[in-house]
Design an enzyme around this catalytic site. Structure first.
Site, mmCIF file in Angstrom:
data_model
loop_
_atom_site.group_PDB
_atom_site.id
_atom_site.type_symbol
_atom_site.label_atom_id
_atom_site.label_comp_id
_atom_site.label_asym_id
_atom_site.label_seq_id
_atom_site.Cartn_x
_atom_site.Cartn_y
_atom_site.Cartn_z
ATOM 1 N NE ARG A 161 -3.908 9.815 -1.634
ATOM 2 C CZ ARG A 161 -4.172 8.503 -1.553
ATOM 3 N NH1 ARG A 161 -4.252 7.777 -2.652
ATOM 4 N NH2 ARG A 161 -4.332 7.913 -0.389
ATOM 5 C CE1 TYR A 173 -8.162 6.287 -0.905
ATOM 6 C CE2 TYR A 173 -7.227 4.181 -0.266
ATOM 7 C CZ TYR A 173 -7.160 5.348 -0.999
ATOM 8 O OH TYR A 173 -6.105 5.557 -1.812
ATOM 9 C CG ASP A 224 -7.228 7.650 -4.848
ATOM 10 O OD1 ASP A 224 -8.248 7.354 -5.508
ATOM 11 O OD2 ASP A 224 -6.248 6.891 -4.714
ATOM 12 C CG HIS A 226 -9.322 3.879 -3.398
ATOM 13 N ND1 HIS A 226 -9.432 2.561 -3.043
ATOM 14 C CD2 HIS A 226 -8.012 4.085 -3.633
ATOM 15 C CE1 HIS A 226 -8.234 1.999 -3.042
ATOM 16 N NE2 HIS A 226 -7.362 2.910 -3.407
ATOM 17 C CD GLU A 250 -5.316 8.266 -7.567
ATOM 18 O OE1 GLU A 250 -4.647 9.242 -7.147
ATOM 19 O OE2 GLU A 250 -5.025 7.102 -7.288
ATOM 20 C CD GLU A 276 -4.682 3.233 -7.691
ATOM 21 O OE1 GLU A 276 -4.236 4.381 -7.573
ATOM 22 O OE2 GLU A 276 -5.009 2.538 -6.723
ATOM 23 N NE ARG A 297 -3.455 7.031 -10.018
ATOM 24 C CZ ARG A 297 -2.347 7.097 -9.279
ATOM 25 N NH1 ARG A 297 -1.412 7.950 -9.574
ATOM 26 N NH2 ARG A 297 -2.188 6.283 -8.256
ATOM 27 C CD GLU A 353 0.203 7.023 -5.431
ATOM 28 O OE1 GLU A 353 0.032 6.291 -6.431
ATOM 29 O OE2 GLU A 353 -0.532 6.976 -4.437
ATOM 30 C CD1 TRP A 416 -11.409 -0.585 1.006
ATOM 31 C CD2 TRP A 416 -9.727 -0.813 -0.436
ATOM 32 N NE1 TRP A 416 -10.298 -0.009 1.571
ATOM 33 C CE2 TRP A 416 -9.259 -0.152 0.691
ATOM 34 C CE3 TRP A 416 -8.835 -1.061 -1.487
ATOM 35 C CZ2 TRP A 416 -7.938 0.286 0.836
ATOM 36 C CZ3 TRP A 416 -7.536 -0.647 -1.370
ATOM 37 C CH2 TRP A 416 -7.075 0.028 -0.204
#
Ligand code: EZ4
Ligand code: CO
Length: 416
Positions: A161, A173, A224, A226, A250, A276, A297, A353, A416
């Site tokens: 990643r 991030y 990602d 996020h 992601e 996630e 995820r 991951e 975030w």
């Protein structure tokens, strides 16, 4: 009454839960662990870590779960799951589902030890030799991120990643201060970071163009976002990334409203992963049935344990959606151990991951999984193969830490 002849590995009296306790420890970062003990002296461990909200789960377990566990048959895993899910009346939510997961994983661990079998065999046996994992390469700029990806490739990783800083932003991030130890929950009160989407949309395709030029097409690359993009922005990024053949993009946009993913899908064939932060099968039902994602995820610790995640994986399999479990450092080695057994079994496994834990964490949680040639391999010891050294754990007291928050330039709260 059960037929004693059929109880080859202990009677229901042997399986009675006689003790359970919550262990909170901070060997490099905070972890909450539930340990359950049967009358015959078998222990099981379950991870109950919810990053930044650890003590809420610890209290839920101590006050509302453990009193109900004592005296129950540790072998009744399904009934115990239903008891804590239906019986609480208040369903779902990350705190409840993390607490249920801790109980569930500890009970599967006990079952494995009583049956003298590794968890993957209890689930139905091996579907693959090893579990493809991806590592995290972060850099302040494209140069640094490119070098980091190279470092992972040289360590044997087949999938990486990649994240890089956005010019003009102070604390983007995914960029670690210390190599190998990216820990976003780094202060007692949330660190305030800033976010700006235009610069990000500009730099990410450049990063991946560079990564392909430098490292070729063989390595699998992931990214990602996020949850920071609006659906139409995510669609543009997914389309701009198409030439670089990502394994997945992601958390392109928050999934609270799954309709956003429909818009991304309409514009791009970049594979999508999300989940996630999900804690239930209901969070992903529409995304899976609508074939709006390629990888789910939701992971064992935050989504009700093996018992519930197996249902999610089976639903996903019907729609050719594969698993890609969350595996950041805030998920303890207990979750990693359980996940690797699950990944070894799951017919529709995709990728796992893997952010390595620090040495102190590894010492507090002795385990038998190992990394070889870009894959993780679960061990053959009974149960999930991860225990907790309580004496050592006691040397690392809880240290309150919260995840950062992000604001736009004008001060608006952002994801975030
Ligand atoms: O920010 O685990 O894909 N991994 C991630 C993680 C999460 C943290 C939150 O606790 O997005 O790094
Ligand atoms: Co993520």
């Amino acid at each position: 009454m059960a037929n004693p002849q059929s109880e080859a590995h202990g009677s229901s009296r042997d399986r009675e839960i006689v003790a359970a306790r919550v262990i909170v420890t901070c060997p490099g970062r905070n972890f909450v662990t539930l340990k359950i003990e049967t009358r015959s002296g078998v222990f099981g461990a379950g991870d109950a870590t919810l990053n930044g909200r650890e003590l809420a789960v610890a209290a839920y377990l101590e006050h509302h779960v453990i009193p109900n566990l004592i005296g129950r048959d540790a072998g009744r895993i399904e009934d115990t799951w239903q008891f804590f899910y239906r019986g609480a009346y208040w369903r779902r939510g990350p705190v409840t589902m993390t607490a249920i997961a801790a109980v569930d994983v500890a009970l599967w661990d006990i079952l494995g030890k009583m049956a003298a079998m590794p968890l993957y065999r209890l689930l139905g046996g091996r579907s693959r030799d090893g579990v493809l994992v991806y590592g995290h390469a972060n850099g302040r700029d494209i140069e640094e991120a490119t070098a980091e990806v190279g470092r992972y490739i040289s360590l044997g990783y087949r999938a990486v990643r990649a994240q890089c800083g956005v010019p003009g932003l102070k604390k983007p991030y995914g960029v670690s201060r210390l190599k190998d130890a990216y820990e976003p929950a780094e202060s007692e009160l949330p660190l305030e970071t800033e976010w700006s989407t235009p610069g990000y949309l500009e730099i990410v395709p450049k990063l991946f163009a560079r990564l392909r030029a430098e490292h070729g097409n063989e390595v699998e690359l992931l990214h990602d976002a996020h949850h920071r993009l609006m659906p139409v922005e995510a669609a543009r990024l997914a389309r701009d990334l198409e030439p670089h053949r990502l394994f997945w993009l992601e958390d392109a946009t928050p999934a609270d409203n799954p309709d956003g993913f429909e818009l991304i899908r309409r514009h791009s064939v970049t594979p999508l992963a999300v989940g996630e932060v999900f804690n239930s099968i209901w969070d992903s039902k529409r995304l899976i049935e609508g074939r709006l994602i390629d990888f789910i995820r939701s992971t064992i610790v935050h989504a009700g344990g093996i018992t519930h995640v197996r249902r999610i994986a089976d639903l996903a399999a019907m729609y050719q959606v594969r698993t890609g479990f969350h595996g950041a450092t805030d998920l303890s080695p207990v979750t990693m151990g359980a996940a690797l057994h699950f990944d070894t079994w799951a017919p529709n496994f995709g990728i796992q991951e893997y952010m390595r834990h620090c040495e102190q964490t590894d010492e507090v949680f002795p385990h038998d999984y190992l990394f070889r040639d870009g894959r993780l391999h679960c061990g053959e010891s009974p149960g999930h193969g991860v225990s907790i050294d309580e004496k050592l754990a006691a040397r690392f007291p809880y240290s309150p830490k919260q995840l950062p928050i992000a604001r736009l330039e004008d001060g608006s709260m952002w994801d975030w």
